[in-house]
Design a protein around this motif. Structure first.
Motif, PDB file in Angstrom:
ATOM      1  N   PHE A 146       4.235   5.824  -9.011  1.00  0.00           N
ATOM      2  CA  PHE A 146       4.578   5.579  -7.704  1.00  0.00           C
ATOM      3  C   PHE A 146       4.266   4.136  -7.361  1.00  0.00           C
ATOM      4  N   HIS A 147       5.061   3.533  -6.535  1.00  0.00           N
ATOM      5  CA  HIS A 147       4.791   2.241  -6.048  1.00  0.00           C
ATOM      6  C   HIS A 147       4.740   2.156  -4.547  1.00  0.00           C
ATOM      7  N   LEU A 148       4.090   1.297  -3.728  1.00  0.00           N
ATOM      8  CA  LEU A 148       3.959   1.392  -2.565  1.00  0.00           C
ATOM      9  C   LEU A 148       5.130  -0.035  -1.958  1.00  0.00           C
ATOM     10  N   TRP A 149       6.021   0.431  -1.211  1.00  0.00           N
ATOM     11  CA  TRP A 149       7.141  -0.418  -0.809  1.00  0.00           C
ATOM     12  C   TRP A 149       7.016  -0.546   0.819  1.00  0.00           C
ATOM     13  N   THR A 150       7.166  -1.955   1.134  1.00  0.00           N
ATOM     14  CA  THR A 150       6.779  -2.115   2.650  1.00  0.00           C
ATOM     15  C   THR A 150       7.954  -2.970   3.355  1.00  0.00           C
ATOM     16  N   THR A 151       7.973  -2.908   4.531  1.00  0.00           N
ATOM     17  CA  THR A 151       8.916  -4.012   5.159  1.00  0.00           C
ATOM     18  C   THR A 151       8.178  -5.005   5.731  1.00  0.00           C
ATOM     19  N   GLU A 152       6.975  -5.123   5.740  1.00  0.00           N
ATOM     20  CA  GLU A 152       5.964  -6.312   6.129  1.00  0.00           C
ATOM     21  C   GLU A 152       4.954  -6.438   4.759  1.00  0.00           C
ATOM     22  N   LYS A 153       4.515  -7.799   4.752  1.00  0.00           N
ATOM     23  CA  LYS A 153       3.434  -8.009   3.809  1.00  0.00           C
ATOM     24  C   LYS A 153       1.998  -7.326   4.148  1.00  0.00           C
ATOM     25  N   PRO A 154       1.565  -6.587   3.244  1.00  0.00           N
ATOM     26  CA  PRO A 154       0.111  -5.932   3.336  1.00  0.00           C
ATOM     27  C   PRO A 154      -0.989  -7.120   3.460  1.00  0.00           C
ATOM     28  N   GLY A 155      -1.977  -6.670   4.290  1.00  0.00           N
ATOM     29  CA  GLY A 155      -2.943  -7.629   4.122  1.00  0.00           C
ATOM     30  C   GLY A 155      -4.173  -7.329   2.995  1.00  0.00           C
ATOM     31  N   THR A 156      -5.304  -7.868   3.142  1.00  0.00           N
ATOM     32  CA  THR A 156      -6.157  -7.500   2.018  1.00  0.00           C
ATOM     33  C   THR A 156      -7.697  -7.605   2.783  1.00  0.00           C
ATOM     34  N   THR A 157      -8.370  -6.895   2.123  1.00  0.00           N
ATOM     35  CA  THR A 157     -10.034  -6.493   2.739  1.00  0.00           C
ATOM     36  C   THR A 157     -10.642  -7.861   2.005  1.00  0.00           C
ATOM     37  N   ALA A 158     -11.826  -7.924   2.467  1.00  0.00           N
ATOM     38  CA  ALA A 158     -12.752  -8.955   2.110  1.00  0.00           C
ATOM     39  C   ALA A 158     -12.960  -8.847   0.446  1.00  0.00           C
ATOM     40  N   ASP A 159     -12.886  -7.594   0.064  1.00  0.00           N
ATOM     41  CA  ASP A 159     -13.266  -7.582  -1.387  1.00  0.00           C
ATOM     42  C   ASP A 159     -11.970  -7.426  -2.258  1.00  0.00           C
ATOM     43  N   GLY A 160     -10.865  -7.811  -1.636  1.00  0.00           N
ATOM     44  CA  GLY A 160      -9.654  -8.012  -2.227  1.00  0.00           C
ATOM     45  C   GLY A 160      -8.638  -6.926  -2.432  1.00  0.00           C
ATOM     46  N   GLN A 161      -9.027  -5.627  -1.720  1.00  0.00           N
ATOM     47  CA  GLN A 161      -8.439  -4.625  -1.785  1.00  0.00           C
ATOM     48  C   GLN A 161      -7.210  -4.404  -0.887  1.00  0.00           C
ATOM     49  N   VAL A 162      -6.158  -4.106  -1.037  1.00  0.00           N
ATOM     50  CA  VAL A 162      -4.964  -3.679  -0.339  1.00  0.00           C
ATOM     51  C   VAL A 162      -5.476  -3.284   0.826  1.00  0.00           C
ATOM     52  N   ASP A 163      -5.111  -3.712   2.001  1.00  0.00           N
ATOM     53  CA  ASP A 163      -5.292  -3.376   3.453  1.00  0.00           C
ATOM     54  C   ASP A 163      -3.917  -2.944   4.210  1.00  0.00           C
ATOM     55  N   LEU A 164      -3.807  -1.530   4.240  1.00  0.00           N
ATOM     56  CA  LEU A 164      -2.692  -1.194   5.018  1.00  0.00           C
ATOM     57  C   LEU A 164      -2.664  -0.723   6.399  1.00  0.00           C
ATOM     58  N   THR A 171       4.802   9.150   3.919  1.00  0.00           N
ATOM     59  CA  THR A 171       4.217   9.771   2.546  1.00  0.00           C
ATOM     60  C   THR A 171       4.515  11.158   2.375  1.00  0.00           C
ATOM     61  N   SER A 172       4.109  11.543   1.125  1.00  0.00           N
ATOM     62  CA  SER A 172       4.256  12.888   0.809  1.00  0.00           C
ATOM     63  C   SER A 172       2.765  13.555   0.725  1.00  0.00           C
ATOM     64  N   PRO A 173       2.505  14.858   0.424  1.00  0.00           N
ATOM     65  CA  PRO A 173       1.280  15.311   0.333  1.00  0.00           C
ATOM     66  C   PRO A 173       0.348  14.826  -1.146  1.00  0.00           C
ATOM     67  N   LEU A 174       1.194  14.219  -1.835  1.00  0.00           N
ATOM     68  CA  LEU A 174       0.577  13.887  -3.231  1.00  0.00           C
ATOM     69  C   LEU A 174      -0.138  12.567  -3.059  1.00  0.00           C
ATOM     70  N   TYR A 175       0.391  11.789  -2.070  1.00  0.00           N
ATOM     71  CA  TYR A 175      -0.496  10.439  -1.938  1.00  0.00           C
ATOM     72  C   TYR A 175      -0.759  10.064  -0.572  1.00  0.00           C
ATOM     73  N   ARG A 176      -0.709  11.157   0.287  1.00  0.00           N
ATOM     74  CA  ARG A 176      -1.272  11.171   1.558  1.00  0.00           C
ATOM     75  C   ARG A 176      -2.687  10.264   1.802  1.00  0.00           C
ATOM     76  N   ALA A 177      -3.343  11.033   0.919  1.00  0.00           N
ATOM     77  CA  ALA A 177      -4.951  10.748   1.156  1.00  0.00           C
ATOM     78  C   ALA A 177      -5.224   9.090   0.715  1.00  0.00           C
ATOM     79  N   PHE A 178      -4.732   8.861  -0.292  1.00  0.00           N
ATOM     80  CA  PHE A 178      -4.640   7.446  -0.878  1.00  0.00           C
ATOM     81  C   PHE A 178      -4.157   6.661   0.051  1.00  0.00           C
ATOM     82  N   PHE A 179      -3.185   6.763   0.657  1.00  0.00           N
ATOM     83  CA  PHE A 179      -2.597   5.895   1.703  1.00  0.00           C
ATOM     84  C   PHE A 179      -3.597   5.667   3.043  1.00  0.00           C
ATOM     85  N   GLU A 180      -4.149   6.978   3.255  1.00  0.00           N
ATOM     86  CA  GLU A 180      -4.945   7.025   4.363  1.00  0.00           C
ATOM     87  C   GLU A 180      -6.295   6.045   4.187  1.00  0.00           C
ATOM     88  N   GLU A 181      -6.777   6.430   2.735  1.00  0.00           N
ATOM     89  CA  GLU A 181      -7.863   5.519   2.274  1.00  0.00           C
ATOM     90  C   GLU A 181      -7.636   4.000   2.176  1.00  0.00           C
TER      91      GLU A 181
END
Length: 330
Positions: A146-164, A171-181
């Motif tokens: 699966f890929h994350l697709w967006t209409t806006e450019k996501p940000g990043t956190t201080a440690d370089g992680q994707v920040d949504l 989302t679907s139940p499968l990756y809901r918790a991941f996106f919330e995280e």
């Protein structure tokens, strides 16, 4: 003359009787797909259907009665369990509430053929038989995440992680918790509703495999794709267990052989499809943001950890056995 006509009539009647008996002997499996007919997943499923129908003439046939317009996605798991239809093309992630062990398919980093050879399908079927009255025939259309697709450019956190944070994502139940995280605001809805939500700005993106983006027309609104892909597509060909047990041995053999064959060919075809669709999406202007090195590892580990932890929390019975088969540490 009358005697001849009588005998001729009897012969015709006999042939009609035999024909009717032959038709009655041909077992019919009613199938439903989780995507509309024009989407690649359903198109690929028809290759399996054609294979069974060709080999099973006079023995067993699959009749596709529709997609989500017949049975909504969120009801398909229960519909299969209750025998409302016989066979489903349905991702495990859409009915984890019934069988949490379905996490193994998306949480796997092995190809479906390898997982089968290691006994994965036999093991996971123990849970599907007991909890959903369902028999899994094949894990199809593998080889893609699966890929994350967006209409806006996501940000990043201080440690370089994707920040949504600040993004509303379908989302679907499968990756809901991941996106919330990752900080996203979640909107749970069926794929068929996403076009309108993107068009109206109700959501800022979604998670989905490469195949399907253009089929649904979402590429008209999406601007960014985040790599690497996470999880693995978890599309299954499954059948109501009572229906499966009721098939003749000959019919079972035909269906099972076709399922194993399609598992491999659909995997190989999906690899090619992902390349062609990725190019088409890039040519249409969708920019790929690629996470690399430690940043990519953090992203993927977070996704996989969530999937396996969720299974362990819901029902730990098969967790250790399934993870040992379906997942290899990076």
């Amino acid at each position: 003359m009358k005697t001849y006509q009588f005998l001729k009539g009897a012969a015709v009647a006999s042939l009609i009787g035999l024909s009717a008996a032959a038709v009655q002997a041909e077992e019919v499996i009613r199938a439903v797909t989780f995507t509309p007919a024009q989407v690649s997943f359903s198109k690929n499923f028809m290759k399996f259907v054609d294979l069974v129908n060709e080999r099973g003439e006079g023995v067993v046939q699959i009749q596709v009665i529709g997609g989500p317009e017949v049975i909504p996605n969120e009801r398909m798991g229960e519909a299969q369990m209750n025998g409302i239809a016989d066979m489903f093309l349905l991702p495990a992630g859409l009915y984890l509430n019934l069988v949490p062990e379905g996490e193994a398919f998306a949480g796997s980093n092995l190809d479906p053929m390898t997982a089968r050879e290691k006994g994965g399908l036999d093991l996971v079927n123990e849970a599907y038989h007991a909890k959903a009255n369902t028999h899994i025939l094949a894990h199809v259309d593998g080889g893609a995440g699966f890929h994350l697709w967006t209409t806006e450019k996501p940000g990043t956190t201080a440690d370089g992680q994707v920040d949504l944070s600040g993004l509303r994502l379908r989302t679907s139940p499968l990756y809901r918790a991941f996106f919330e995280e990752l900080g996203a605001t979640i909107v749970v809805q069926a794929a068929g509703e996403v076009y309108t939500s993107l068009e109206r700005g109700v959501v800022d993106g979604t998670g989905y495999p490469v195949s399907g983006i253009r089929d649904f027309g979402w590429d008209k609104f999406l601007k960014y794709r985040i790599d690497p892909g996470f999880f693995q597509t978890d599309v299954l060909i499954s059948i109501n267990l009572d229906t499966w047990n009721g098939l003749s041995d000959e019919a079972k053999a035909i269906v099972e052989a076709a399922a194993i064959e399609h598992e491999k060919t659909s995997y190989e075809a999906n690899l090619v499809l992902n390349e062609t669709e990725s190019k088409a999406l890039a040519d249409s202007g969708i920019e790929t943001i690629t996470l690399e090195g430690e940043q990519a590892d953090l992203f993927l580990n977070k996704a996989y950890d969530i999937a396996w932890a969720r299974l362990k929390e819901r029902d730990p019975t098969y967790h250790d056995q399934l993870k040992a088969i379906f997942f290899e540490d990076f």
